[in-house]
Design a protein around this motif. Sequence first.
Motif, PDB file in Angstrom:
ATOM      1  N   SER A  24       0.695  -1.168  -0.136  1.00  0.00           N
ATOM      2  CA  SER A  24      -0.490   0.474  -0.016  1.00  0.00           C
ATOM      3  C   SER A  24       0.762   0.861  -0.408  1.00  0.00           C
ATOM      4  O   SER A  24       0.295   2.436  -0.828  1.00  0.00           O
ATOM      5  CB  SER A  24      -1.435   0.029   1.914  1.00  0.00           C
ATOM      6  OG  SER A  24      -0.278  -0.023   1.965  1.00  0.00           O
ATOM      7  N   ALA A  28       0.744   3.735  -3.235  1.00  0.00           N
ATOM      8  CA  ALA A  28       0.861   4.510  -2.736  1.00  0.00           C
ATOM      9  C   ALA A  28       2.230   6.424  -3.441  1.00  0.00           C
ATOM     10  O   ALA A  28       1.634   7.368  -3.409  1.00  0.00           O
ATOM     11  CB  ALA A  28       0.369   5.061  -1.488  1.00  0.00           C
ATOM     12  N   LEU A  41      -9.083   3.122  -8.547  1.00  0.00           N
ATOM     13  CA  LEU A  41      -9.422   2.897  -7.756  1.00  0.00           C
ATOM     14  C   LEU A  41      -9.618   1.405  -7.663  1.00  0.00           C
ATOM     15  O   LEU A  41      -9.123   0.388  -7.788  1.00  0.00           O
ATOM     16  CB  LEU A  41     -10.326   2.900  -6.550  1.00  0.00           C
ATOM     17  CG  LEU A  41     -10.709   2.586  -5.538  1.00  0.00           C
ATOM     18  CD1 LEU A  41      -9.754   2.320  -4.384  1.00  0.00           C
ATOM     19  CD2 LEU A  41     -12.287   3.010  -4.841  1.00  0.00           C
ATOM     20  N   GLU A  45      -7.592  -2.331  -6.759  1.00  0.00           N
ATOM     21  CA  GLU A  45      -8.433  -3.124  -6.214  1.00  0.00           C
ATOM     22  C   GLU A  45      -8.121  -3.710  -6.242  1.00  0.00           C
ATOM     23  O   GLU A  45      -7.615  -5.486  -6.366  1.00  0.00           O
ATOM     24  CB  GLU A  45      -9.402  -2.693  -6.295  1.00  0.00           C
ATOM     25  CG  GLU A  45     -10.343  -2.339  -5.143  1.00  0.00           C
ATOM     26  CD  GLU A  45      -9.595  -2.616  -3.856  1.00  0.00           C
ATOM     27  OE1 GLU A  45      -9.402  -3.430  -3.017  1.00  0.00           O
ATOM     28  OE2 GLU A  45      -9.240  -1.267  -3.206  1.00  0.00           O
ATOM     29  N   LYS A 111     -11.409   3.132   8.846  1.00  0.00           N
ATOM     30  CA  LYS A 111     -11.384   3.308   7.794  1.00  0.00           C
ATOM     31  C   LYS A 111     -11.273   4.847   7.166  1.00  0.00           C
ATOM     32  O   LYS A 111     -10.383   5.001   6.931  1.00  0.00           O
ATOM     33  CB  LYS A 111     -12.917   2.922   6.803  1.00  0.00           C
ATOM     34  CG  LYS A 111     -12.803   2.649   5.668  1.00  0.00           C
ATOM     35  CD  LYS A 111     -13.665   1.887   4.512  1.00  0.00           C
ATOM     36  CE  LYS A 111     -13.592   1.956   3.810  1.00  0.00           C
ATOM     37  NZ  LYS A 111     -14.035   3.244   2.778  1.00  0.00           N
ATOM     38  N   ASP A 112     -11.935   5.024   7.629  1.00  0.00           N
ATOM     39  CA  ASP A 112     -11.803   6.450   7.728  1.00  0.00           C
ATOM     40  C   ASP A 112     -10.274   7.396   7.198  1.00  0.00           C
ATOM     41  O   ASP A 112      -9.897   7.982   7.466  1.00  0.00           O
ATOM     42  CB  ASP A 112     -12.972   7.804   7.776  1.00  0.00           C
ATOM     43  CG  ASP A 112     -14.495   6.966   7.500  1.00  0.00           C
ATOM     44  OD1 ASP A 112     -14.257   6.571   6.563  1.00  0.00           O
ATOM     45  OD2 ASP A 112     -15.102   7.703   7.957  1.00  0.00           O
ATOM     46  N   GLU A 115      -8.084   5.901   5.132  1.00  0.00           N
ATOM     47  CA  GLU A 115      -8.019   7.164   3.481  1.00  0.00           C
ATOM     48  C   GLU A 115      -7.199   8.190   3.891  1.00  0.00           C
ATOM     49  O   GLU A 115      -6.685   8.573   3.259  1.00  0.00           O
ATOM     50  CB  GLU A 115      -9.662   6.589   3.488  1.00  0.00           C
ATOM     51  CG  GLU A 115      -9.653   5.329   2.881  1.00  0.00           C
ATOM     52  CD  GLU A 115     -11.349   5.246   3.111  1.00  0.00           C
ATOM     53  OE1 GLU A 115     -11.836   6.286   2.992  1.00  0.00           O
ATOM     54  OE2 GLU A 115     -11.333   4.036   1.974  1.00  0.00           O
ATOM     55  N   SER A 116      -7.253   9.025   5.214  1.00  0.00           N
ATOM     56  CA  SER A 116      -7.096  10.456   5.144  1.00  0.00           C
ATOM     57  C   SER A 116      -5.589  10.169   5.133  1.00  0.00           C
ATOM     58  O   SER A 116      -4.509  11.130   4.912  1.00  0.00           O
ATOM     59  CB  SER A 116      -7.266  10.998   6.356  1.00  0.00           C
ATOM     60  OG  SER A 116      -6.517  10.227   7.867  1.00  0.00           O
ATOM     61  N   TYR A 118      -3.295   8.631   3.480  1.00  0.00           N
ATOM     62  CA  TYR A 118      -2.869   8.818   1.963  1.00  0.00           C
ATOM     63  C   TYR A 118      -3.300  10.105   1.479  1.00  0.00           C
ATOM     64  O   TYR A 118      -2.517  10.586   0.325  1.00  0.00           O
ATOM     65  CB  TYR A 118      -3.846   7.785   0.939  1.00  0.00           C
ATOM     66  CG  TYR A 118      -4.296   6.106   1.112  1.00  0.00           C
ATOM     67  CD1 TYR A 118      -2.436   5.902   0.265  1.00  0.00           C
ATOM     68  CD2 TYR A 118      -4.539   5.711   1.568  1.00  0.00           C
ATOM     69  CE1 TYR A 118      -2.673   4.591   0.257  1.00  0.00           C
ATOM     70  CE2 TYR A 118      -4.540   4.460   2.473  1.00  0.00           C
ATOM     71  CZ  TYR A 118      -3.494   3.730   1.584  1.00  0.00           C
ATOM     72  OH  TYR A 118      -3.306   2.690   1.238  1.00  0.00           O
ATOM     73  N   THR A 119      -3.604  11.413   1.655  1.00  0.00           N
ATOM     74  CA  THR A 119      -3.934  12.580   1.230  1.00  0.00           C
ATOM     75  C   THR A 119      -2.134  12.968   1.230  1.00  0.00           C
ATOM     76  O   THR A 119      -1.612  14.563   1.007  1.00  0.00           O
ATOM     77  CB  THR A 119      -4.460  13.538   2.380  1.00  0.00           C
ATOM     78  OG1 THR A 119      -3.847  13.814   3.662  1.00  0.00           O
ATOM     79  CG2 THR A 119      -5.394  12.445   2.132  1.00  0.00           C
ATOM     80  N   GLY A 210     -14.121  -2.058  -1.782  1.00  0.00           N
ATOM     81  CA  GLY A 210     -13.456  -1.645  -2.700  1.00  0.00           C
ATOM     82  C   GLY A 210     -14.069  -1.897  -4.094  1.00  0.00           C
ATOM     83  O   GLY A 210     -14.089  -0.629  -4.920  1.00  0.00           O
ATOM     84  N   ASP A 213     -17.069  -0.552  -3.532  1.00  0.00           N
ATOM     85  CA  ASP A 213     -16.810   1.854  -4.009  1.00  0.00           C
ATOM     86  C   ASP A 213     -17.367   1.840  -4.942  1.00  0.00           C
ATOM     87  O   ASP A 213     -17.677   3.103  -5.343  1.00  0.00           O
ATOM     88  CB  ASP A 213     -15.643   1.745  -2.866  1.00  0.00           C
ATOM     89  CG  ASP A 213     -15.844   1.919  -1.725  1.00  0.00           C
ATOM     90  OD1 ASP A 213     -16.888   2.066  -1.072  1.00  0.00           O
ATOM     91  OD2 ASP A 213     -14.972   1.966  -0.677  1.00  0.00           O
TER      92      ASP A 213
END
Length: 275
Positions: A24, A28, A41, A45, A111-112, A115-116, A118-119, A210, A213
Amino acid sequence: MSWFEAIVMGIFQGIAEFLPISSSGHLALLQYLFDIKEGNLFFTEMLHFGTLISIFIVYFKDIARIIYEFIGLIGSLIKGKRVHKLTRHQWFGLLIIIGSIPTALIGLTFKDFFESLYTSIIPIGVAFIVTGFLLWIAEKKGNEGKDVKDVRLLDAVLIGIFQGIAIIPGISRSGSTIVGGLFRGLKKPVATEFSFLLALPATFGAFLLGMKDVAEGGGAFINGQLVLGVILSAVTGVFAIKALIKLLNNNKLKYFSYYLWVLGILTIVMGFVNN
C-alpha cells in the motif's frame, strides 16, 4: 493509465505485498511519483486480487485441505458428533477465522482515518521507518518452538491486530503479521504460512469493499493495462512469497530494514519539499 505505469505498479504490488515492505505504501508512492490523481481505485483493487491469486497458487494444497477438513468438522458438529481433537488443518482454519475478526473490526472502525493518511506521503514515510524497526526487532528473535498445534486463540487474535494495524499505508501487512507471530513464539515457517493464509480473508474482504465503492462510483472498467497489471502482480507475487520464505529462514529481515529506513527518509524529504 499508461502501459508503463501498469507494468511498474503490477510488479511492485506483487513484490511489496509479500516482501515486508508494504504494498500500500509503495503503490501510494508510485501514484504520487506518476502524478496519478483519481480514477484508479478499480485498478488498485484488481492488483490486490492478483496477489490473492498468488497465495492460492503457492498454498493451494493447504488451502484445499483446510477448507475440506473444516467443512467436515462443521458437518460433524451439526450431526451432534463429539469432536475430541481437531486436526492440524482444522485448527489452522479456526485460527484464521479468529485472527480475521480483529482485522475486520479495526479496518471497518478506522476506515476513514486510514484513508486520510493517503493525502500526504509524509505519514507513509514515517510508517516505512516504523516497519523497518519492527523487522529489525523481529530479526533478534530466535526460532522458537510453537507449531500450529501449539498456537493459541490469543496468539491468533494478537496477530490479527497486527494485521489490522497494517492497513496504515507504509506498514507492511506480511511484515507485521510475521513479526507478531515471532513475538508470540511461533516457528518461522509457521509464522510465515499463517501470515499468508491470514491474508486471504482480509485481502478478499478489502477487495469486495473496494469493488463495492468502485461500482457505486461507476468507475469500473477493464482494459489491456488492467489485465497485464493483474497478471504481473500474480506472477511476481508467487516469486515474492517463495523468496521471503528463504530470506526469513536465513535471517535476512534486517536488509529490508535498511531499505525501508532509506526509503522512509527519502519519502519524508520529498513530502516536505513538495508541500
